[in-house]
Design an enzyme around this catalytic site. Sequence first.
Site, mmCIF file in Angstrom:
data_model
loop_
_atom_site.group_PDB
_atom_site.id
_atom_site.type_symbol
_atom_site.label_atom_id
_atom_site.label_comp_id
_atom_site.label_asym_id
_atom_site.label_seq_id
_atom_site.Cartn_x
_atom_site.Cartn_y
_atom_site.Cartn_z
ATOM 1 N N ARG A 79 1.128 -1.326 0.023
ATOM 2 C CA ARG A 79 0.129 -0.030 0.106
ATOM 3 C C ARG A 79 1.043 1.424 -0.011
ATOM 4 O O ARG A 79 0.541 2.137 -0.639
ATOM 5 C CB ARG A 79 -0.828 0.049 1.273
ATOM 6 C CG ARG A 79 -2.094 -0.988 1.020
ATOM 7 C CD ARG A 79 -3.025 -0.660 2.245
ATOM 8 N NE ARG A 79 -3.758 0.580 2.104
ATOM 9 C CZ ARG A 79 -4.467 1.019 3.277
ATOM 10 N NH1 ARG A 79 -4.555 0.287 4.466
ATOM 11 N NH2 ARG A 79 -4.995 2.006 3.093
ATOM 12 N N GLN A 114 -10.243 10.135 8.447
ATOM 13 C CA GLN A 114 -10.334 8.647 8.466
ATOM 14 C C GLN A 114 -9.181 8.083 7.670
ATOM 15 O O GLN A 114 -8.639 6.838 7.865
ATOM 16 C CB GLN A 114 -11.774 7.656 8.342
ATOM 17 C CG GLN A 114 -12.820 8.233 8.898
ATOM 18 C CD GLN A 114 -14.160 7.833 8.531
ATOM 19 O OE1 GLN A 114 -14.571 6.622 8.795
ATOM 20 N NE2 GLN A 114 -14.520 8.645 7.434
ATOM 21 N N ASP A 117 -3.639 8.191 4.745
ATOM 22 C CA ASP A 117 -2.764 8.942 3.495
ATOM 23 C C ASP A 117 -2.291 10.207 4.197
ATOM 24 O O ASP A 117 -3.075 10.756 5.163
ATOM 25 C CB ASP A 117 -3.024 8.896 2.144
ATOM 26 C CG ASP A 117 -4.526 9.615 1.954
ATOM 27 O OD1 ASP A 117 -4.457 11.226 2.475
ATOM 28 O OD2 ASP A 117 -5.464 9.442 1.421
ATOM 29 N N HIS A 131 -7.348 7.390 12.319
ATOM 30 C CA HIS A 131 -7.070 6.085 11.781
ATOM 31 C C HIS A 131 -5.689 5.928 11.870
ATOM 32 O O HIS A 131 -5.402 4.726 11.288
ATOM 33 C CB HIS A 131 -7.764 5.514 10.750
ATOM 34 C CG HIS A 131 -9.654 5.454 11.340
ATOM 35 N ND1 HIS A 131 -10.508 4.832 10.219
ATOM 36 C CD2 HIS A 131 -10.130 5.605 12.374
ATOM 37 C CE1 HIS A 131 -11.561 5.002 10.633
ATOM 38 N NE2 HIS A 131 -11.307 5.222 12.082
ATOM 39 N N CYS A 142 5.571 -3.238 22.355
ATOM 40 C CA CYS A 142 5.666 -2.069 23.619
ATOM 41 C C CYS A 142 5.093 -0.840 23.076
ATOM 42 O O CYS A 142 5.110 0.106 23.891
ATOM 43 C CB CYS A 142 7.274 -2.215 24.079
ATOM 44 S SG CYS A 142 8.358 -1.337 22.879
ATOM 45 N N CYS A 172 12.223 -4.256 22.708
ATOM 46 C CA CYS A 172 11.594 -5.533 23.173
ATOM 47 C C CYS A 172 11.627 -6.734 22.149
ATOM 48 O O CYS A 172 10.983 -7.670 22.639
ATOM 49 C CB CYS A 172 10.060 -5.161 23.736
ATOM 50 S SG CYS A 172 8.857 -4.905 22.324
ATOM 51 N N THR A 210 -17.223 9.364 2.675
ATOM 52 C CA THR A 210 -17.093 8.094 3.416
ATOM 53 C C THR A 210 -18.550 7.550 3.600
ATOM 54 O O THR A 210 -19.622 7.987 3.094
ATOM 55 C CB THR A 210 -17.039 8.734 5.097
ATOM 56 O OG1 THR A 210 -16.945 7.285 5.907
ATOM 57 C CG2 THR A 210 -17.700 9.888 5.466
ATOM 58 N N ASN A 235 -20.984 13.295 -1.701
ATOM 59 C CA ASN A 235 -20.595 11.499 -2.030
ATOM 60 C C ASN A 235 -21.532 11.342 -3.147
ATOM 61 O O ASN A 235 -22.669 11.499 -3.353
ATOM 62 C CB ASN A 235 -21.048 10.830 -0.806
ATOM 63 C CG ASN A 235 -20.829 9.449 -0.884
ATOM 64 O OD1 ASN A 235 -20.531 8.641 -1.987
ATOM 65 N ND2 ASN A 235 -20.232 8.801 0.089
HETATM 66 N N1 APR Z 1 -15.764 11.985 -3.787
HETATM 67 C C1 APR Z 1 -16.709 11.646 -2.933
HETATM 68 N N2 APR Z 1 -16.834 10.418 -2.437
HETATM 69 C C2 APR Z 1 -16.392 9.420 -2.931
HETATM 70 C C3 APR Z 1 -15.683 9.519 -4.242
HETATM 71 C C4 APR Z 1 -15.478 10.735 -4.794
HETATM 72 N N3 APR Z 1 -14.725 11.003 -5.858
HETATM 73 N N4 APR Z 1 -15.553 8.329 -4.800
HETATM 74 C C5 APR Z 1 -16.011 7.511 -3.944
HETATM 75 N N5 APR Z 1 -16.672 8.204 -2.557
HETATM 76 C C6 APR Z 1 -17.230 7.603 -1.889
HETATM 77 C C7 APR Z 1 -17.999 6.185 -1.902
HETATM 78 O O1 APR Z 1 -19.266 6.462 -2.522
HETATM 79 C C8 APR Z 1 -17.909 5.606 -0.667
HETATM 80 O O2 APR Z 1 -19.180 6.142 0.005
HETATM 81 O O3 APR Z 1 -16.617 7.260 -0.689
HETATM 82 C C9 APR Z 1 -16.879 6.195 0.241
HETATM 83 C C10 APR Z 1 -15.747 5.562 0.620
HETATM 84 O O4 APR Z 1 -16.315 4.750 1.318
HETATM 85 P P1 APR Z 1 -15.361 3.510 2.165
HETATM 86 O O5 APR Z 1 -14.382 2.952 1.128
HETATM 87 O O6 APR Z 1 -16.071 2.954 3.445
HETATM 88 O O7 APR Z 1 -14.428 4.493 3.107
HETATM 89 P P2 APR Z 1 -14.255 5.210 4.461
HETATM 90 O O8 APR Z 1 -15.695 5.483 4.690
HETATM 91 O O9 APR Z 1 -13.084 6.063 4.664
HETATM 92 O O10 APR Z 1 -13.996 4.010 5.347
HETATM 93 C C11 APR Z 1 -13.915 4.136 6.739
HETATM 94 O O11 APR Z 1 -13.229 1.987 7.124
HETATM 95 O O12 APR Z 1 -11.591 0.161 6.328
HETATM 96 C C12 APR Z 1 -11.892 1.102 7.294
HETATM 97 O O13 APR Z 1 -10.379 2.154 8.598
HETATM 98 C C13 APR Z 1 -10.885 2.180 7.417
HETATM 99 O O14 APR Z 1 -10.862 4.486 7.433
HETATM 100 C C14 APR Z 1 -11.451 3.481 6.783
HETATM 101 C C15 APR Z 1 -12.759 3.133 7.368
#
Ligand code: APR
Length: 266
Positions: A79, A114, A117, A131, A142, A172, A210, A235
Amino acid sequence: MLAELSPALIAEVKLAAKLLKTKQRICLLTGAGISAESGIPTFRDKQTGLWENYTAEELATPEAFARDPKLSWSWYQWRRQSVADKKPNPAHHALAQWQYDSQTSAQQLTLITQNVDDLHEQSGSTVTHLHGNLWRNRCNQCGVPHQNHARDSYDNDNTVQFEDTLITCSHCDGYIRPDIVWFGEALPMKEWQIAEDAANNCEVFISIGTSSIVYPAAGLAQLAKQNGAHVIEINPNPTRNTIVDITLAEKAGIILPLLVQEMTQL
Ligand code: APR
């Protein structure tokens, strides 16, 4: 650029800008979607290549690391390799601009992510990571931070291969792991407190990119709403979140520059 959007969406962007212009305390939560336009796959996207037979849950848990530390570590090194050359996109830049502008306005912006990067930082934002951070390591046993941050070995020409051999702690002898919050682990206390305070006290909460399914971060919008805040969601695939007041159903890289531009014109 407004002309490329539907009249209904343009109206929503203007409505959001107007609302934001009258409010002072804004809390923003970003997720993987904001980095999607920079070429970093979201968590709900299917994994590709070497790792297509694994889910994130099979690699990013304390149990997975205990069972097979080399597998987990190799995935993170992969990654790091794939994220190392990624750059902020217009969504990150717009937020950085807004945060910069807020220094001379009455607005108080708290940016929480969350994401692990560093694209917010690269664009100049100050951000709280809930996160963890992909470029930091610590001892799994440790907890001591490990000096050799992987990002240090990246020299911008995308040629560095991240070594997938396990490293052990000089204190450790435990295994070194990425400083990331895995499924089932507690969030860092200081960062969570910042997020909770901002959500509790904000007048507008903006959820960006998200899926809002991973708690406790997903609960921040509810907390804000309970305390009287307006909730905006950005979104392209809106969530089924019923507490959202304004839905901006487009990519963050399109909406955020427009939103910030609209606000400055008001
Ligand atoms: N602009 C805005 N939203 C977008 C875009 C974009 N260009 N492309 C995709 N998305 C949306 C998707 O529709 C989705 O709802 O981003 C969201 C990504 O969702 P996840 O992959 O579930 O990411 P996230 O919500 O950050 O995940 C939360 O889950 O796996 C764990 O710890 C990890 O931080 C992560 C947490």
